[in-house]
Design an enzyme around this catalytic site. Structure first.
Site, mmCIF file in Angstrom:
data_model
loop_
_atom_site.group_PDB
_atom_site.id
_atom_site.type_symbol
_atom_site.label_atom_id
_atom_site.label_comp_id
_atom_site.label_asym_id
_atom_site.label_seq_id
_atom_site.Cartn_x
_atom_site.Cartn_y
_atom_site.Cartn_z
ATOM 1 N N LYS A 72 0.909 -1.168 0.067
ATOM 2 C CA LYS A 72 -0.024 0.007 -0.178
ATOM 3 C C LYS A 72 0.660 1.131 -0.053
ATOM 4 C CE LYS A 72 -4.181 -1.990 2.187
ATOM 5 N NZ LYS A 72 -5.355 -1.693 3.284
ATOM 6 N N ASP A 108 -10.072 2.593 2.495
ATOM 7 C CA ASP A 108 -10.356 1.950 3.802
ATOM 8 C C ASP A 108 -10.849 2.579 4.617
ATOM 9 O OD1 ASP A 108 -8.968 -0.369 2.929
ATOM 10 O OD2 ASP A 108 -6.908 0.502 3.656
#
Ligand code: ATR
Length: 288
Positions: A72, A108
């Site tokens: 990420k 997220d």
């Protein structure tokens, strides 16, 4: 197997190891239900090959990529542009490829908020929120909550320095709304006492340590909304205790679901069939 053509739009998730990722079945189900000519692939790629695989795929008919552990942060150097929320979080889980340009997003935190708001009807704006943990998930959630207008964000973490660093960054980059709170202190008791929403972002309570609790149970009040990002078990000890005290509760499965829903919307401009996707994830979890 559906018929694939040169027009089929491609999607992928990058991770290592990928294991039983729920993203391909969840997105492929949505594409099928909406009769979209799209295909979502799991791509297990090592850190060493990340750049090469990304550059190669971006030359194909790829519209979107999800990025998971451990890439990420590393993926960001290959992107043309970053959405401000992803930039503040410092991590990307969703990439949009459009007209030869790549833009990184982080869904997220927004996925977490969507799940909380959809499942409880409670809005995070102007709320006082207490977060336990300061890892990657806490960063995404706290930064996005600050963007979305939470009134106050308190953060406690086992390693206190990380809570101090995260709150300092939120106050500097977004707005003055975050305070670190030392674990197991009177200050923590007072801060939780003020809060409308309590969120566990640590792995405490996850299978097999299912009797573990991230905070003392006496701190939970019936008026609070309690959320746990752990989804295995579906109802953690924290959530079970909170429910017994009369709290509204939210489990971690919704964050997994809605980070995907938000990515799907970014890529296609279409709202996917959320309930069918939820059922798919639940079935996959049960089959594990
Ligand atoms: P994620 O990406 O899921 O957030 P992470 O970045 O490894 O994972 O963060 C894990 C978080 O859970 C951290 O806040 C960690 O605390 P430390 O910063 O002190 O390591 C917290 N955590 C994990 N196990 C814990 C435990 N047994 N007790 C207390 N905190 C724990």
């Amino acid at each position: 197997m559906k018929a694939l053509t040169t027009q089929t739009q491609l999607f992928a998730v990058f991770g290592y190891p990928l294991g039983h990722t729920v993203s391909p079945p969840m997105h492929n189900l949505a594409f099928d239900k909406l009769s979209m000519d799209c295909l979502y692939l799991p791509v297990e790629v090592s850190g060493e090959d990340l750049g090469t695989v990304f550059k190669g795929l971006s030359k194909m008919n790829v519209r979107g990529i999800n990025v998971t552990i451990p890439h990420k942060i590393a993926i960001m150097e290959f992107l043309d542009e970053l959405d401000p929320i992803a930039e503040n979080i410092g991590a990307v889980n969703t990439i949009l490829l459009d007209n030869g340009k790549s833009k990184g997003f982080n869904t997220d935190g927004i996925g977490f908020i969507q799940s909380l708001e959809e499942e409880t009807g409670v809005c995070v704006e102007n709320k006082k929120i207490f977060i336990i943990g300061s890892g990657g998930a806490a960063r995404a959630i706290a930064m996005t909550l600050a963007h979305k207008g939470a009134d106050q964000i308190y953060i406690s973490n086992r390693t206190a320095e990380k809570a101090i660093a995260l709150t300092t960054e939120i106050n500097k980059k977004i707005r003055q709304c975050a305070d670190p709170v030392p674990m197991e202190t009177e200050k923590q008791r007072e801060a939780i006492g003020e809060c409308n929403i309590l969120i566990n972002t640590t792995s405490i309570g996850m299978h097999p340590e299912i009797d573990a609790m991230p905070i003392d149970e006496s701190l939970i009040r019936g008026e609070m909304l309690v959320s746990d990002i752990v989804y295995n078990p579906r109802e953690t000890k924290l959530l079970k205790t909170a429910k017994e005290k009369g709290c509204q509760t939210v489990g971690g499965l919704g964050m997994l679901l809605y980070q995907g829903v938000e990515a799907f919307k970014l890529w296609t401009g279409v709202t996917p069939p959320v309930e069918a996707m939820r059922e798919k994830i639940e079935a996959l979890m049960q089959a594990k």
